[in-house]
Design an enzyme around this catalytic site. Sequence first.
Site, PDB file in Angstrom:
ATOM      1  N   LYS A  12     -14.122 -26.013 -10.471  1.00 16.33           N
ATOM      2  CA  LYS A  12     -14.607 -25.792 -11.947  1.00 16.33           C
ATOM      3  C   LYS A  12     -14.534 -24.273 -12.497  1.00 16.33           C
ATOM      4  CE  LYS A  12     -17.921 -29.803 -11.557  1.00 16.33           C
ATOM      5  NZ  LYS A  12     -19.176 -30.075 -11.762  1.00 16.33           N
ATOM      6  N   TYR A  52     -15.668 -37.825 -17.554  1.00 19.24           N
ATOM      7  CA  TYR A  52     -17.037 -37.812 -17.469  1.00 19.24           C
ATOM      8  C   TYR A  52     -17.615 -38.767 -18.619  1.00 19.24           C
ATOM      9  CZ  TYR A  52     -17.181 -33.521 -14.795  1.00 19.24           C
ATOM     10  OH  TYR A  52     -17.273 -32.694 -13.538  1.00 19.24           O
ATOM     11  N   PHE A  60     -26.265 -33.161 -22.637  1.00 21.66           N
ATOM     12  CA  PHE A  60     -25.360 -32.157 -22.279  1.00 21.66           C
ATOM     13  C   PHE A  60     -23.921 -32.241 -22.305  1.00 21.66           C
ATOM     14  CE2 PHE A  60     -26.752 -34.887 -18.358  1.00 21.66           C
ATOM     15  CZ  PHE A  60     -25.613 -34.973 -17.804  1.00 21.66           C
ATOM     16  N   THR A  94     -25.670 -32.910  -6.554  1.00 20.73           N
ATOM     17  CA  THR A  94     -25.359 -32.363  -7.869  1.00 20.73           C
ATOM     18  C   THR A  94     -26.034 -31.288  -8.392  1.00 20.73           C
ATOM     19  OG1 THR A  94     -24.831 -34.615  -8.390  1.00 20.73           O
ATOM     20  CG2 THR A  94     -24.907 -33.046 -10.467  1.00 20.73           C
ATOM     21  N   ASN A 115     -21.858 -26.045 -11.126  1.00 18.77           N
ATOM     22  CA  ASN A 115     -22.044 -26.372  -9.571  1.00 18.77           C
ATOM     23  C   ASN A 115     -20.744 -26.323  -8.856  1.00 18.77           C
ATOM     24  OD1 ASN A 115     -20.864 -28.796 -10.614  1.00 18.77           O
ATOM     25  ND2 ASN A 115     -22.775 -30.098 -10.100  1.00 18.77           N
ATOM     26  N   HIS A 118     -16.216 -30.660  -8.593  1.00 20.46           N
ATOM     27  CA  HIS A 118     -16.135 -32.082  -8.586  1.00 20.46           C
ATOM     28  C   HIS A 118     -15.483 -32.621  -7.490  1.00 20.46           C
ATOM     29  CE1 HIS A 118     -15.374 -36.085  -9.957  1.00 20.46           C
ATOM     30  NE2 HIS A 118     -14.116 -36.102  -9.559  1.00 20.46           N
ATOM     31  N   GLU A 129      -8.799 -40.973 -10.251  1.00 20.42           N
ATOM     32  CA  GLU A 129      -8.586 -39.545 -10.722  1.00 20.42           C
ATOM     33  C   GLU A 129      -7.174 -39.217  -9.971  1.00 20.42           C
ATOM     34  OE1 GLU A 129     -12.226 -38.000  -8.817  1.00 20.42           O
ATOM     35  OE2 GLU A 129     -13.603 -39.109 -10.353  1.00 20.42           O
TER      36      GLU A 129
HETATM   37  P1  IDP Z   1     -21.493 -35.013  -9.267  1.00 20.07           P
HETATM   38  O1  IDP Z   1     -20.844 -33.961  -9.843  1.00 20.07           O
HETATM   39  O2  IDP Z   1     -22.122 -34.551  -8.242  1.00 20.07           O
HETATM   40  O3  IDP Z   1     -20.733 -36.274  -8.919  1.00 20.07           O
HETATM   41  P2  IDP Z   1     -22.249 -36.295 -11.757  1.00 20.07           P
HETATM   42  O4  IDP Z   1     -23.690 -37.244 -12.012  1.00 20.07           O
HETATM   43  O5  IDP Z   1     -21.092 -37.318 -11.800  1.00 20.07           O
HETATM   44  O6  IDP Z   1     -22.453 -35.412 -10.435  1.00 20.07           O
HETATM   45  O7  IDP Z   1     -22.323 -35.339 -12.845  1.00 20.07           O
HETATM   46  C1  IDP Z   1     -20.961 -34.764 -13.102  1.00 20.07           C
HETATM   47  C2  IDP Z   1     -21.005 -33.234 -13.470  1.00 20.07           C
HETATM   48  O8  IDP Z   1     -21.944 -33.190 -14.742  1.00 20.07           O
HETATM   49  C3  IDP Z   1     -22.099 -32.457 -12.420  1.00 20.07           C
HETATM   50  O9  IDP Z   1     -21.424 -32.027 -11.522  1.00 20.07           O
HETATM   51  C4  IDP Z   1     -22.321 -31.479 -13.429  1.00 20.07           C
HETATM   52  O10 IDP Z   1     -21.154 -30.352 -13.540  1.00 20.07           O
HETATM   53  C5  IDP Z   1     -22.850 -32.004 -14.747  1.00 20.07           C
HETATM   54  N1  IDP Z   1     -24.094 -32.535 -15.031  1.00 20.07           N
HETATM   55  C6  IDP Z   1     -24.668 -33.301 -14.220  1.00 20.07           C
HETATM   56  N2  IDP Z   1     -26.112 -33.618 -14.863  1.00 20.07           N
HETATM   57  C7  IDP Z   1     -26.182 -32.678 -15.666  1.00 20.07           C
HETATM   58  C8  IDP Z   1     -27.244 -32.139 -16.427  1.00 20.07           C
HETATM   59  O11 IDP Z   1     -28.559 -32.489 -16.144  1.00 20.07           O
HETATM   60  N3  IDP Z   1     -26.991 -30.994 -17.199  1.00 20.07           N
HETATM   61  C9  IDP Z   1     -25.880 -30.368 -17.122  1.00 20.07           C
HETATM   62  N4  IDP Z   1     -24.754 -30.873 -16.578  1.00 20.07           N
HETATM   63  C10 IDP Z   1     -24.949 -31.921 -15.710  1.00 20.07           C
HETATM   64 MG    MG Z   2     -19.545 -37.645  -9.987  1.00 25.04          MG
END
Ligand code: IDP
Ligand code: MG
Length: 155
Positions: A12, A52, A60, A94, A115, A118, A129
Site C-alpha cells: 500500500k 473494498y 472509513f 488487520t 497497515n 493487502h 483479484e
Molecule cells: P485485511 O486487509 O486484513 O484483509 P479487511 O477487513 O479486508 O482487512 O480491510 C481492508 C482494509 O481496510 C484494511 O487492511 C485496512 O487498510 C482498512 N481498514 C479495515 N478496518 C478499518 C478501520 O476500522 N478503519 C480504517 N481502515 C480500516
Molecule cells: Mg481483506
Amino acid sequence: MADIQRTVVLIKPDGIQRDLLGEIVGRFERKGLKIVAMKFIHLTDDMLEEHYAHHASKPFFAGLKKFMMQTPVCAMVLEGLDAIESVRKVVGATNPRAADAGTIRADLAMNVPSNLIHASDSPDASASEVKRFFKDDELFRYEKITDRYQFGEGI
Ligand code: IDP
Ligand code: MG
C-alpha cells in the site's frame, strides 16, 4: 494435502512512502514464495469500489480509498504451497497493534488503514483479484532451482 496456490499482494502507499518495498518483498522471498507477477498500479476509484466493496458502507471507506490512491501500489502475485493462508500469516492481523510479533504488520506498522499490505483472503478472492489487477501475459511461469525445496515433496 497442501495445494499450490496463487495469491495477490498489494504493498500500500504507506509502504511505498516509507521505503519498505525491499523489506516487504524480501520477507516473502525468504519465506519461499515465488513471485509470478509484479508491477506498479495507480488504483482508481472504480477498482477500489470493487476491491473494498465489503467496506462500502463503513465510515472509513472514503478515507480508505483516498489513502489507497496516494501513490501507486506495488501489486504482485505470489505462488506457493497454501500460499493464500501462508501469506496472510506472514502479513498478520488487520490491526497492526493486535498482530502477532514477527508478522509484517506487527513489526513494521502501527495503524489502519496504513497497515502496509493487502493479501487475498480466500481462493475466490485470489481468483477475482488476479483478474482485477493482471492481464494473462503479466503472469509468468518459470522454473527456479529452489522449487524442489519449496514445492511438492520438498526434497
Ligand atoms: P485485511 O486487509 O486484513 O484483509 P479487511 O477487513 O479486508 O482487512 O480491510 C481492508 C482494509 O481496510 C484494511 O487492511 C485496512 O487498510 C482498512 N481498514 C479495515 N478496518 C478499518 C478501520 O476500522 N478503519 C480504517 N481502515 C480500516
Ligand atoms: Mg481483506
